[in-house]
Motif scaffolding. Structure first.
Motif, mmCIF file in Angstrom:
data_model
loop_
_atom_site.group_PDB
_atom_site.id
_atom_site.type_symbol
_atom_site.label_atom_id
_atom_site.label_comp_id
_atom_site.label_asym_id
_atom_site.label_seq_id
_atom_site.Cartn_x
_atom_site.Cartn_y
_atom_site.Cartn_z
ATOM 1 N N ILE A 93 -9.425 2.889 2.069
ATOM 2 C CA ILE A 93 -9.159 2.607 0.653
ATOM 3 C C ILE A 93 -7.709 2.989 0.391
ATOM 4 C CG2 ILE A 93 -9.795 3.120 -1.736
ATOM 5 C CD1 ILE A 93 -12.556 3.988 -0.675
ATOM 6 N N PRO A 94 -6.832 1.995 0.211
ATOM 7 C CA PRO A 94 -5.414 2.316 0.024
ATOM 8 C C PRO A 94 -5.146 2.871 -1.370
ATOM 9 C CG PRO A 94 -5.748 -0.054 -0.097
ATOM 10 C CD PRO A 94 -7.094 0.545 0.208
ATOM 11 N N ASN A 95 -4.162 3.740 -1.481
ATOM 12 C CA ASN A 95 -3.856 4.370 -2.762
ATOM 13 C C ASN A 95 -2.655 3.687 -3.416
ATOM 14 O OD1 ASN A 95 -3.878 6.096 -4.891
ATOM 15 N ND2 ASN A 95 -2.984 7.826 -3.791
ATOM 16 N N HIS A 96 -2.911 2.489 -3.952
ATOM 17 C CA HIS A 96 -1.835 1.746 -4.624
ATOM 18 C C HIS A 96 -2.480 0.996 -5.784
ATOM 19 C CE1 HIS A 96 1.266 -1.187 -5.466
ATOM 20 N NE2 HIS A 96 2.094 -0.518 -4.702
ATOM 21 N N ALA A 97 -2.046 1.288 -7.025
ATOM 22 C CA ALA A 97 -2.750 0.812 -8.218
ATOM 23 C C ALA A 97 -2.913 -0.714 -8.224
ATOM 24 C CB ALA A 97 -2.023 1.276 -9.472
ATOM 25 N N LEU A 98 -1.843 -1.450 -7.941
ATOM 26 C CA LEU A 98 -1.903 -2.905 -8.015
ATOM 27 C C LEU A 98 -2.862 -3.465 -6.949
ATOM 28 C CD1 LEU A 98 -0.650 -5.456 -9.341
ATOM 29 C CD2 LEU A 98 1.131 -5.380 -7.568
ATOM 30 N N THR A 149 0.881 -1.176 0.000
ATOM 31 C CA THR A 149 0.000 0.000 0.000
ATOM 32 C C THR A 149 0.912 1.218 0.000
ATOM 33 O OG1 THR A 149 -0.225 0.587 2.349
ATOM 34 C CG2 THR A 149 -1.568 -1.281 1.568
ATOM 35 N N GLU A 150 0.324 2.406 -0.070
ATOM 36 C CA GLU A 150 1.163 3.615 -0.028
ATOM 37 C C GLU A 150 1.686 3.888 1.385
ATOM 38 O OE1 GLU A 150 -1.915 3.481 0.461
ATOM 39 O OE2 GLU A 150 -2.882 5.370 0.989
ATOM 40 N N THR A 151 1.057 3.293 2.419
ATOM 41 C CA THR A 151 1.513 3.564 3.796
ATOM 42 C C THR A 151 2.624 2.585 4.157
ATOM 43 O OG1 THR A 151 -0.262 2.208 4.751
ATOM 44 C CG2 THR A 151 -0.697 4.561 4.486
ATOM 45 N N VAL A 152 2.255 1.339 4.498
ATOM 46 C CA VAL A 152 3.242 0.276 4.737
ATOM 47 C C VAL A 152 2.666 -1.008 4.123
ATOM 48 C CG1 VAL A 152 4.031 1.369 6.892
ATOM 49 C CG2 VAL A 152 2.287 -0.433 7.009
ATOM 50 N N TYR A 153 3.466 -2.072 4.051
ATOM 51 C CA TYR A 153 2.923 -3.348 3.567
ATOM 52 C C TYR A 153 1.957 -3.907 4.615
ATOM 53 C CZ TYR A 153 5.588 -3.911 -0.727
ATOM 54 O OH TYR A 153 6.065 -3.761 -2.006
ATOM 55 N N GLY A 154 0.831 -4.478 4.132
ATOM 56 C CA GLY A 154 -0.169 -5.049 5.037
ATOM 57 C C GLY A 154 -0.153 -6.563 4.970
ATOM 58 N N LEU A 155 -0.529 -7.212 6.077
ATOM 59 C CA LEU A 155 -0.660 -8.669 6.089
ATOM 60 C C LEU A 155 -2.149 -8.977 5.946
ATOM 61 C CD1 LEU A 155 0.687 -11.401 6.349
ATOM 62 C CD2 LEU A 155 0.417 -11.239 8.825
ATOM 63 N N ALA A 156 -2.557 -9.389 4.723
ATOM 64 C CA ALA A 156 -3.974 -9.419 4.390
ATOM 65 C C ALA A 156 -4.588 -10.815 4.459
ATOM 66 C CB ALA A 156 -4.184 -8.842 2.993
ATOM 67 N N ALA A 163 9.537 11.049 6.281
ATOM 68 C CA ALA A 163 8.547 10.056 6.726
ATOM 69 C C ALA A 163 8.659 8.794 5.883
ATOM 70 C CB ALA A 163 7.134 10.637 6.616
ATOM 71 N N GLN A 164 8.809 8.988 4.576
ATOM 72 C CA GLN A 164 8.846 7.852 3.656
ATOM 73 C C GLN A 164 10.041 6.941 3.943
ATOM 74 O OE1 GLN A 164 10.789 7.555 0.372
ATOM 75 N NE2 GLN A 164 9.668 5.673 -0.094
ATOM 76 N N LYS A 165 11.144 7.542 4.411
ATOM 77 C CA LYS A 165 12.370 6.762 4.614
ATOM 78 C C LYS A 165 12.567 6.264 6.039
ATOM 79 C CE LYS A 165 15.034 8.616 0.821
ATOM 80 N NZ LYS A 165 15.940 9.700 0.442
ATOM 81 N N LEU A 166 11.721 6.710 6.966
ATOM 82 C CA LEU A 166 11.972 6.444 8.393
ATOM 83 C C LEU A 166 12.117 4.959 8.725
ATOM 84 C CD1 LEU A 166 12.104 7.462 11.371
ATOM 85 C CD2 LEU A 166 9.611 7.170 11.427
ATOM 86 N N PHE A 167 11.140 4.131 8.354
ATOM 87 C CA PHE A 167 11.156 2.731 8.797
ATOM 88 C C PHE A 167 12.313 1.958 8.156
ATOM 89 C CE2 PHE A 167 6.332 2.993 9.721
ATOM 90 C CZ PHE A 167 6.572 3.383 11.021
ATOM 91 N N GLU A 222 8.478 0.269 -3.318
ATOM 92 C CA GLU A 222 8.647 0.957 -2.031
ATOM 93 C C GLU A 222 7.382 1.745 -1.695
ATOM 94 O OE1 GLU A 222 11.752 4.103 -1.340
ATOM 95 O OE2 GLU A 222 13.003 2.474 -2.092
ATOM 96 N N CYS A 223 6.970 1.715 -0.435
ATOM 97 C CA CYS A 223 5.777 2.477 -0.046
ATOM 98 C C CYS A 223 6.034 3.979 -0.191
ATOM 99 C CB CYS A 223 5.390 2.154 1.396
ATOM 100 S SG CYS A 223 5.015 0.412 1.635
ATOM 101 N N LYS A 224 5.078 4.684 -0.803
ATOM 102 C CA LYS A 224 5.303 6.098 -1.128
ATOM 103 C C LYS A 224 5.146 7.031 0.068
ATOM 104 C CE LYS A 224 5.096 6.320 -5.994
ATOM 105 N NZ LYS A 224 4.441 5.105 -6.539
ATOM 106 N N ILE A 225 4.294 6.651 1.023
ATOM 107 C CA ILE A 225 4.104 7.501 2.218
ATOM 108 C C ILE A 225 5.010 7.010 3.350
ATOM 109 C CG2 ILE A 225 2.450 8.305 3.955
ATOM 110 C CD1 ILE A 225 1.527 9.417 1.381
#
Ligand code: AMP
Ligand code: MG
Length: 318
Positions: free
Chosen positions: A112-117, A23-30, A276-280, A164-167
């Motif tokens: 609603i995550p903002n990631h095209a795929l 996702t644009e925030t972080v990867y999710g475990l779905a 923010a994008q690079k922190l984690f 890479e997550c954009k946010i």
């Protein structure tokens, strides 16, 4: 296993397996958000406390509406401005939503995550995805497919590669259960941006962080690297640690006294979004330096700087 085709991710999810999604925030475990057994595996794999509810993700508000989940007018205003995007809405739940998603609460969190795929994946499914961050509970959130593969690859169906997550920070969570919208978590959308569109102040009383003196002991440990982290450099620091024992995470400038290879400067140009994008990822790289302590700078406490400081404070909690 890292995969690239969302159809394969959909097939695994339809079988009740776990898939890490970009996702644009972080990867999710779905997992299938309507399948209690699949969701139970999320808690198990992450070692997540059962009382911590999950966010449901889908590709449109219309779909949530079809599942009986509707946004009040104020939330619709925010959604029009920022959704798909790094904002999560807490609203009354419907009977479609299993109790394991909400930890028994009568409200549910949706985004609603903002990631095209991932939007393509979500629109191909007959259910929403329940998805917390794809990391062991308490550790640093993943912002690349590789981060997830390293920590959880063996235990889950697949990781869907989405770059890479954009946010790079989790979503901001706003609850619409009470009259005044309440911010439950600082995240990828700033307080200023949210209040601006709402045209009213957010209730910030539920924020548990170092800015809230009423709850000093409640700062929960989270986002923690495997090496101790502290914020700021005290005067006697260099007599306690050798230079080679310190990693540094800073905003714009490196520390002249420390080793260049142990320093992670998040945005030399001073962009708080870039920081923010690079922190984690920086926390994860600092973890891999052979050091005894990670020192982080305090960031300007406005816009996304507040969310960065929130994550660093939790990482520093011992
Ligand atoms: P994570 O998915 O790990 O980023 O965490 C999701 C966050 O959403 C947790 O901190 C929860 O406390 C919050 N959350 C999810 N559902 C609800 C809900 N129904 N009410 C309040 N907070 C929620
Ligand atoms: Mg998390």
């Amino acid at each position: 296993m890292i995969i690239h085709d969302y159809h394969n991710a959909a097939a695994l999810l339809n079988q009740g397996q776990l898939v890490a999604i970009p996702t644009e925030t972080v990867y999710g475990l779905a997992a299938n958000g309507f399948d209690g057994n699949a969701i139970a595996q999320i808690y198990e794999v992450k070692n997540r406390p059962q009382f911590n509810p999950l966010i449901l993700h889908s590709n449109s508000l219309e779909r949530f509406k079809a599942w009986g989940i509707e946004l009040p007018a104020a939330a619709l205003k925010l959604a029009a401005a920022f959704s798909p995007g790094p904002i999560t809405f807490v609203v009354p739940k419907s009977n479609w939503v299993p109790d394991i998603v909400t930890a028994g609460q009568s409200s549910v969190a949706i985004r609603i995550p903002n990631h095209a795929l991932t939007l393509q994946l979500l629109s191909s499914l007959d259910f929403p995805l329940a998805a917390p961050s794809a990391n062991l509970s308490g550790t640093v959130s993943p912002t690349t497919a590789q981060h997830v593969e390293e920590q959880l690859g063996e235990q889950i169906g697949a990781v869907l590669e989405g770059g890479e997550c954009k946010i790079g920070l989790e979503s901001s969570i706003v609850s619409f259960v009470n009259e005044q919208p309440q911010l439950l978590r600082l995240g990828g959308l700033s307080i200023e941006a949210i209040e601006n569109v709402l045209g009213q102040k957010l209730d910030l009383s539920k924020l548990i962080n170092n800015e809230n003196p009423e709850a000093p002991g409640m700062l929960s440990k989270h986002y923690a690297p495997s090496i101790p982290l502290r914020i700021g450099i005290p005067a006697d620091f260099y007599s306690t640690y050798a230079k080679s024992e310190i990693a540094f995470i800073g905003f714009q400038n490196a520390q002249a006294d420390l080793l260049p290879q142990n320093q992670f400067i998040l945005s030399p140009e001073g962009s708080i979004e870039e920081a923010a994008q690079k922190l984690f990822a920086a926390l994860k790289m600092a973890e891999k330096c052979q050091v005894k302590i990670i020192v982080a700078e305090s960031f300007p406490n406005q816009h996304l700087g507040r969310a960065i400081n929130d994550r660093l404070s939790r990482a520093a909690k011992n």
